[in-house]
Design an enzyme around this catalytic site. Sequence first.
Site, PDB file in Angstrom:
ATOM      1  CD  GLU A 130      -2.623   1.296   2.605  1.00 41.65           C
ATOM      2  OE1 GLU A 130      -3.669   1.955   2.589  1.00 41.65           O
ATOM      3  OE2 GLU A 130      -2.202   0.697   3.619  1.00 41.65           O
ATOM      4  CE  LYS A 186      -7.461   1.810   3.516  1.00 41.36           C
ATOM      5  NZ  LYS A 186      -6.221   2.364   4.121  1.00 41.36           N
ATOM      6  CB  CYS A 230      -4.638  -1.112   4.433  1.00 32.73           C
ATOM      7  SG  CYS A 230      -3.787  -0.956   6.033  1.00 32.73           S
TER       8      CYS A 230
END
EC number: 3.5.1.3
Length: 369
Positions: free
Chosen positions: A127, A201, A242
Amino acid sequence: MKSAISSSLFFNSKNLLNPNPLSRFISLKSNFLPKLSPRSITSHTLKLPSSSTSALRSISSSMASSFNPEQARVPSALPLPAPPLTKFNIGLCQLSVTSDKKRNISHAKKAIEEAASKGAKLVLLPEIWNSPYSNDSFPVYAEEIDAGGDASPSTAMLSEVSKRLKITIIGGSIPERVGDRLYNTCCVFGSDGELKAKHRKIHLFDIDIPGKITFMESKTLTAGETPTIVDTDVGRIGIGICYDIRFQELAMIYAARGAHLLCYPGAFNMTTGPLHWELLQRARATDNQLYVATCSPARDSGAGYTAWGHSTLVGPFGEVLATTEHEEAIIIAEIDYSILEQRRTSLPLNRQRRGDLYQLVDVQRLDSK
């Protein structure tokens, strides 16, 4: 009404009419049990005649069928597709990240090339690998991915390398600029160099742990609105970034869409990393009986945000197949998709779900019908 929320779990309302939805099954079973006191029921039930045992097994099978496992996923879960490859190597490139963007791009390129030279057909990056991880840096390092070329040197490199080496690249994530909005975005490039998917995300990292860490991605970033699953030369892959790994519903949707593998570029920190990083990976793999791969930046103790590291590959039984510590590293590990069916046969969770009690709703698929 369409919703940006991709999934939900809810209880089937018909069961609210019966405070004990198992009671009808218990009453059926009682026809085959002798009249026993609670103290003696264990010892006596071990001595049931074979005819009664067979009957109980038959009822157990009937009960499982009446649980409506096929209705536990709405729409129904897709069958696991036959992958283009059964076995292949994945490369996890745990990279150091600096404030020098050109250096970061060149460094990532060399790591991808090294992973490919060691046999990796799929390479996963961390990331935010082209930029320091901070709200101040995201606007400065952001790229216009859709414009390509000079407007997005990071993805231009990924496209060139994937085509030249004939590999699939899950390109970690970089800050993406779209008009006046910024996203934390993962790009997937096929072995032909084409952009096959782009995941923004979905769940932003907004946390406040007193005395430990406070970070608010929402100060600069906008949340994505679409789950991302992509068919590649190395199978069907679900993408998260994440914090997305904390939300099991997303992983469950990917599994219901027939994913072989989930990839999560991530940068857990020194507070949550030791406690949750491996735990969450193993949970997502075990719950959904598929592979989970993660890739973190290497740790830089002098950075404003310190990553935990420990990039990892987890198998469908929750076993850690390969991992590393916090330094720079390239992990090469084998993925064998034939194991997926073995695990799902041994633990037939898909046939044991309680569709009469709960359902996972894939809103995106439902709205597309």
